[in-house]
Design a protein around this motif. Structure first.
Motif, short mmCIF file in Angstrom:
data_model
loop_
_atom_site.label_atom_id
_atom_site.label_comp_id
_atom_site.label_asym_id
_atom_site.label_seq_id
_atom_site.Cartn_x
_atom_site.Cartn_y
_atom_site.Cartn_z
N HIS A 123 0.92 -1.26 0.08
CA HIS A 123 -0.18 0.01 -0.10
C HIS A 123 0.93 1.30 -0.01
O HIS A 123 1.58 1.57 0.93
CB HIS A 123 -0.81 0.12 1.24
CG HIS A 123 -1.90 -1.23 1.32
ND1 HIS A 123 -2.84 -1.29 0.23
CD2 HIS A 123 -1.67 -2.29 2.01
CE1 HIS A 123 -3.54 -2.17 0.65
NE2 HIS A 123 -2.82 -3.12 1.71
N ARG A 128 -2.41 5.13 1.56
CA ARG A 128 -2.56 5.27 3.22
C ARG A 128 -3.17 6.56 3.30
O ARG A 128 -3.73 6.92 4.60
CB ARG A 128 -1.10 4.97 3.55
CG ARG A 128 -0.64 3.42 3.59
CD ARG A 128 0.65 3.26 4.01
NE ARG A 128 1.05 2.02 3.79
CZ ARG A 128 0.78 1.07 4.75
NH1 ARG A 128 0.03 1.28 5.76
NH2 ARG A 128 1.15 -0.30 4.39
N TRP A 132 -6.31 7.16 5.84
CA TRP A 132 -6.51 8.11 7.00
C TRP A 132 -7.44 9.22 7.17
O TRP A 132 -8.40 9.42 8.22
CB TRP A 132 -5.10 8.61 7.42
CG TRP A 132 -4.03 7.78 7.88
CD1 TRP A 132 -3.06 7.09 7.56
CD2 TRP A 132 -4.14 7.07 9.13
NE1 TRP A 132 -2.30 6.39 8.31
CE2 TRP A 132 -3.03 6.24 9.54
CE3 TRP A 132 -5.02 7.05 10.15
CZ2 TRP A 132 -2.89 5.65 10.42
CZ3 TRP A 132 -4.90 6.40 11.33
CH2 TRP A 132 -4.01 5.55 11.39
N LEU A 154 -0.21 -0.64 10.30
CA LEU A 154 -1.31 0.34 9.91
C LEU A 154 -0.96 1.94 10.24
O LEU A 154 -1.67 2.72 9.68
CB LEU A 154 -2.64 -0.12 10.37
CG LEU A 154 -3.30 -1.45 9.92
CD1 LEU A 154 -4.63 -1.63 10.49
CD2 LEU A 154 -3.52 -1.36 8.41
N CYS A 157 2.65 6.28 7.66
CA CYS A 157 2.14 7.41 6.97
C CYS A 157 1.15 8.21 8.02
O CYS A 157 0.64 9.35 7.51
CB CYS A 157 1.32 7.29 5.71
SG CYS A 157 2.38 6.87 4.26
#
Length: 234
Positions: A123, A128, A132, A154, A157
């Motif tokens: 990803h 990402r 978010w 997860l 970023c």
């Protein structure tokens, strides 16, 4: 006991760009003293050999109820058992309280396009950052007290995404007492643009090698006793 989902948020979910699947929201989520949002990673569109399967990907994307159906089916041993769901619920509750867990929490996947492989998925930054922003919109709708991320990865970023909004990421490593090496869990606090404040915790992915539901249960009980009381009905 059985489980039931609350679909009263669906009109708000429809307005979130890029949200392929409606989150699972337990029937008792709204009234919970501690609202818990659990964030998984993604669906994997693979065949029995672990190779990408285009038909499976199309099936996932054609059904906005997929997350809810997976939660419901994970409770029926005659259909299937998935290591992720089994370990996840074992981390929070005993077997006789699993239905209570799903009736209390909300659950969503962080990424909203099916992955083509289970391990080593790549990803990128753009994906990402979008994830978010979508997560913040979900938090505005669901207003959880705590967001529990399944996988420390997860968090990639997260700092850059905060900086893009002129904010400094408020998060810190926590000694788990579980692993001597490798990434420790991360805790944090985030306040949305609308002013809602939620605690965050990034734990090891339940499907990962060496994951211990028992030890993570004890970790969460130490860090978030009120949350664990809520889902266990103590």
């Amino acid at each position: 006991m059985g489980i039931a989902s609350d679909k009263s948020f669906d009109s708000d979910f429809k307005r979130i760009a890029g949200l392929s699947w409606y989150p699972w929201v337990g029937a008792g989520y709204k009234e919970a003293k501690q609202r818990v949002l659990v964030i998984g990673d993604n669906f994997y569109a693979v065949d029995e050999n672990g190779d990408y399967d285009e038909e499976t990907a199309r099936d996932f994307l054609s059904n906005r109820e997929t997350v809810r159906e997976y939660v419901e089916e994970s409770r029926d041993p005659k259909k299937w058992h998935a290591k992720f769901y089994d370990r996840l619920t074992d981390t929070f509750v005993s077997e006789d309280r699993i239905d209570r867990f799903w009736n209390k929490v909300a659950f969503v996947h962080f990424f909203q396009q099916p992955d083509g492989r289970v391990s080593g998925n790549g990803h990128g930054k753009t994906e990402r950052m979008a994830a978010w922003s979508r997560w913040q919109e979900l938090v505005e709708v669901l207003r959880p007290d705590i967001c529990i991320f399944c996988g420390t990865g997860l968090g990639r970023c997260y700092e850059e995404w905060n900086r893009s909004m002129g904010k400094e990421a408020d998060w810190w490593d926590v000694e788990s007492g579980i692993y001597k090496g490798g990434q420790q869990p991360i805790r944090g606090v985030f306040t949305t643009a609308g002013g809602h404040r939620a605690e965050l915790v990034f734990m090891r992915h339940p499907s990962s090698r060496g994951f211990s539901s028992e030890r993570w249960h004890e970790f969460l009980k130490r860090q978030f006793p009120e949350v664990m009381e809520e889902v266990n009905n103590v």
